[in-house]
Motif scaffolding. Sequence first.
Motif, PDB file in Angstrom:
ATOM      1  N   SER A 267      10.529   3.892   2.708  1.00 16.25           N
ATOM      2  CA  SER A 267      10.442   2.449   2.909  1.00 16.25           C
ATOM      3  C   SER A 267      11.818   1.806   2.845  1.00 16.25           C
ATOM      4  N   LEU A 268      12.616   2.186   1.856  1.00 21.60           N
ATOM      5  CA  LEU A 268      13.963   1.631   1.722  1.00 21.60           C
ATOM      6  C   LEU A 268      14.813   1.959   2.940  1.00 21.60           C
ATOM      7  N   LYS A 269      14.701   3.174   3.428  1.00 21.63           N
ATOM      8  CA  LYS A 269      15.468   3.578   4.607  1.00 21.63           C
ATOM      9  C   LYS A 269      15.069   2.742   5.820  1.00 21.63           C
TER      10      LYS A 269
ATOM     11  N   ARG B 147       0.831  -1.211   0.000  1.00 18.99           N
ATOM     12  CA  ARG B 147       0.000   0.000   0.000  1.00 18.99           C
ATOM     13  C   ARG B 147       0.866   1.261   0.000  1.00 18.99           C
ATOM     14  N   LEU B 148       1.937   1.237  -0.786  1.00 21.46           N
ATOM     15  CA  LEU B 148       2.729   2.449  -0.967  1.00 21.46           C
ATOM     16  C   LEU B 148       1.858   3.564  -1.528  1.00 21.46           C
ATOM     17  N   TYR B 149       2.024   4.765  -0.994  1.00 20.84           N
ATOM     18  CA  TYR B 149       1.292   5.950  -1.441  1.00 20.84           C
ATOM     19  C   TYR B 149      -0.217   5.828  -1.221  1.00 20.84           C
ATOM     20  N   LEU B 150      -0.629   4.902  -0.351  1.00 18.70           N
ATOM     21  CA  LEU B 150      -2.032   4.753   0.036  1.00 18.70           C
ATOM     22  C   LEU B 150      -2.127   4.870   1.559  1.00 18.70           C
ATOM     23  N   SER B 151      -3.336   4.922   2.075  1.00 20.36           N
ATOM     24  CA  SER B 151      -3.503   4.949   3.521  1.00 20.36           C
ATOM     25  C   SER B 151      -3.115   3.598   4.110  1.00 20.36           C
ATOM     26  N   ASN B 152      -2.717   3.612   5.360  1.00 21.69           N
ATOM     27  CA  ASN B 152      -2.364   2.391   6.092  1.00 21.69           C
ATOM     28  C   ASN B 152      -1.255   1.585   5.412  1.00 21.69           C
ATOM     29  N   SER B 153      -0.195   2.255   5.023  1.00 19.71           N
ATOM     30  CA  SER B 153       0.961   1.551   4.464  1.00 19.71           C
ATOM     31  C   SER B 153       1.607   0.696   5.553  1.00 19.71           C
ATOM     32  N   TYR B 154       2.051  -0.508   5.171  1.00 20.46           N
ATOM     33  CA  TYR B 154       2.634  -1.385   6.179  1.00 20.46           C
ATOM     34  C   TYR B 154       3.756  -2.233   5.589  1.00 20.46           C
ATOM     35  N   ILE B 155       4.599  -2.739   6.492  1.00 22.51           N
ATOM     36  CA  ILE B 155       5.649  -3.681   6.121  1.00 22.51           C
ATOM     37  C   ILE B 155       5.341  -5.006   6.803  1.00 22.51           C
ATOM     38  N   ILE B 156       5.393  -6.062   6.042  1.00 23.95           N
ATOM     39  CA  ILE B 156       5.256  -7.402   6.592  1.00 23.95           C
ATOM     40  C   ILE B 156       6.501  -8.180   6.201  1.00 23.95           C
ATOM     41  N   TRP B 157       7.116  -8.875   7.172  1.00 24.05           N
ATOM     42  CA  TRP B 157       8.327  -9.639   6.854  1.00 24.05           C
ATOM     43  C   TRP B 157       8.437 -10.879   7.722  1.00 24.05           C
ATOM     44  N   PHE B 158       9.300 -11.773   7.257  1.00 27.94           N
ATOM     45  CA  PHE B 158       9.504 -13.045   7.935  1.00 27.94           C
ATOM     46  C   PHE B 158      10.989 -13.201   8.268  1.00 27.94           C
ATOM     47  N   GLU B 159      11.264 -13.556   9.510  1.00 28.67           N
ATOM     48  CA  GLU B 159      12.615 -13.891   9.943  1.00 28.67           C
ATOM     49  C   GLU B 159      12.597 -15.324  10.459  1.00 28.67           C
ATOM     50  N   ASN B 160      13.274 -16.212   9.736  1.00 32.22           N
ATOM     51  CA  ASN B 160      13.269 -17.628  10.119  1.00 32.22           C
ATOM     52  C   ASN B 160      11.850 -18.140  10.365  1.00 32.22           C
ATOM     53  N   LYS B 161      10.976 -17.807   9.420  1.00 30.03           N
ATOM     54  CA  LYS B 161       9.582 -18.262   9.406  1.00 30.03           C
ATOM     55  C   LYS B 161       8.693 -17.585  10.452  1.00 30.03           C
ATOM     56  N   ILE B 162       9.242 -16.612  11.186  1.00 25.42           N
ATOM     57  CA  ILE B 162       8.442 -15.859  12.151  1.00 25.42           C
ATOM     58  C   ILE B 162       7.938 -14.592  11.470  1.00 25.42           C
ATOM     59  N   LYS B 163       6.608 -14.437  11.459  1.00 30.31           N
ATOM     60  CA  LYS B 163       5.984 -13.322  10.762  1.00 30.31           C
ATOM     61  C   LYS B 163       5.949 -12.075  11.636  1.00 30.31           C
ATOM     62  N   LYS B 164       6.311 -10.941  11.034  1.00 33.04           N
ATOM     63  CA  LYS B 164       6.249  -9.660  11.719  1.00 33.04           C
ATOM     64  C   LYS B 164       5.567  -8.640  10.808  1.00 33.04           C
ATOM     65  N   LYS B 165       4.868  -7.709  11.420  1.00 33.18           N
ATOM     66  CA  LYS B 165       4.156  -6.697  10.650  1.00 33.18           C
ATOM     67  C   LYS B 165       4.131  -5.397  11.427  1.00 33.18           C
ATOM     68  N   ILE B 166       4.291  -4.296  10.705  1.00 31.56           N
ATOM     69  CA  ILE B 166       4.238  -2.990  11.352  1.00 31.56           C
ATOM     70  C   ILE B 166       3.611  -1.975  10.396  1.00 31.56           C
ATOM     71  N   LEU B 167       2.676  -1.196  10.917  1.00 36.15           N
ATOM     72  CA  LEU B 167       2.125  -0.078  10.154  1.00 36.15           C
ATOM     73  C   LEU B 167       3.137   1.054  10.194  1.00 36.15           C
ATOM     74  N   ILE B 168       3.421   1.632   9.037  1.00 38.62           N
ATOM     75  CA  ILE B 168       4.447   2.681   8.998  1.00 38.62           C
ATOM     76  C   ILE B 168       3.878   4.025   8.590  1.00 38.62           C
ATOM     77  N   GLY B 169       2.539   4.134   8.569  1.00 38.37           N
ATOM     78  CA  GLY B 169       1.933   5.429   8.279  1.00 38.37           C
ATOM     79  C   GLY B 169       1.097   5.428   7.021  1.00 38.37           C
ATOM     80  N   ASP B 170       0.749   6.608   6.573  1.00 41.25           N
ATOM     81  CA  ASP B 170      -0.066   6.777   5.376  1.00 41.25           C
ATOM     82  C   ASP B 170       0.768   7.351   4.235  1.00 41.25           C
ATOM     83  N   TYR B 171       0.506   6.842   3.025  1.00 38.87           N
ATOM     84  CA  TYR B 171       1.114   7.378   1.803  1.00 38.87           C
ATOM     85  C   TYR B 171       2.648   7.355   1.860  1.00 38.87           C
ATOM     86  N   ILE B 172       3.177   6.249   2.362  1.00 38.17           N
ATOM     87  CA  ILE B 172       4.618   6.100   2.503  1.00 38.17           C
ATOM     88  C   ILE B 172       5.277   5.950   1.132  1.00 38.17           C
ATOM     89  N   SER B 173       6.427   6.581   0.958  1.00 41.08           N
ATOM     90  CA  SER B 173       7.146   6.561  -0.321  1.00 41.08           C
ATOM     91  C   SER B 173       8.157   5.423  -0.364  1.00 41.08           C
TER      92      SER B 173
END
Length: 401
Positions: A66-68, A36-62
């Motif tokens: 995101s890379l930073k 959801r880049l450049y949309l509301s409720n942008s988030y990152i979801i990732w897996f570390e050794n099969k463990i799922k993690k997710k974090i909302l990073i704001g709205d309309y994130i570029s």
Amino acid sequence: MLNNLVLVLNCGSSSLKFSILDPKNSKKYLFGLVDRLYLSNSYIIWFENKIKKKILIGDYISHIKSLKFIIKIIINNKNNLISKIKYIGHRVVHGGEKFIKPIIINDIVIKEIKKNSIFAPLHNPINLLGIDAAIKYFPKLRKNNVAVFDTSFYHNIPEFAYLYAIPYKFYKKYRIRRYGAHGISHYYISKRTSKILNIKLNNLNVITCHLGGGSSISAIRNGICVDTSMGLTPLEGLVMGTRSGDIDPSIIFFMHNILGKDINEIQKILINQSGILGLTNGITSDFRDIEKTYYSNIESYRAVNVFCYRLSKYISAYTSTLNGKLDAIIFTGGIGENSALVRELTLSKLKLIGVEINNILNYQKHSQDYFFINKNNTIPILVISTDEELVIAKETKKLFL
């Protein structure tokens, strides 16, 4: 033992995928995406050794923010991985006719990628953001960055398929032709299908549908792509999130001559304000939003139907390129993998060519990375999770062997 890992940055127009993996055994130690880049409720979801993690990073994130976040917050905190990263692979959409295979990135390559941005204005500049971030945050790996091009997969398309019916001098002088995009995904899917169906790649005839914020379809005969829907740029072809896909070119003249819009405004409309976003009157470009209200909202109903109708026409047309043998139709990408509604509406229009969908299988939840949704003894219909990052990693490592 961790050794010679590859960091892959796959910067798309509407999402950003990242992965740290070992191309030798295909093991992923860390992977995820920004959605959801450049949309509301942008988030990152990732897996570390099969463990799922997710974090909302704001709205309309570029892409830049995101890379930073990915590099400084997620990756740099993994001391056991960061020292093992030896190479960085990047997806680059458009390589033109010059880049038909992966290449180590230097200043000349960067200049050419920038030059080809005219053919992929939504993509190449974003791909370059990933390259710039890698150079900035991993300066010791400056000479170990590799560009893997989507257009490479299409360099064998025959002349009669890649030429436009405009004066030939425009191809000879300016290289105006069909180039395609999403080639990394279509390549992976074709190889994966070959293994699933136990058909040698050089005997495989399939139609692959990569459906997401950007969507494309390819006809693959004997393991080689012979036609694809995206053209000089990723604007041509299927309906997409914000891109129009195929239109009558005279619409551009009408907008300019009758409506008084200048060429820059028209370009913005066709690339950034059309597709699903345009058909929903600017409500959303995200297919997940309109699918939920398909039966209750006229804008959603309209957008989904146009999308599926265009896709079904392309599939039926591409059967003519396969010399009478169709081994499978494959769906992949965010929409292709997750939208049973799109698959149903599209495939229900293709009974004339022998396509029969099993909607019980189609709507079931599946945990594996591929599954069939066709009726028994009919043309195989596969849904396969694509893995562009694995292809990029393997191609990157190969250059340093």
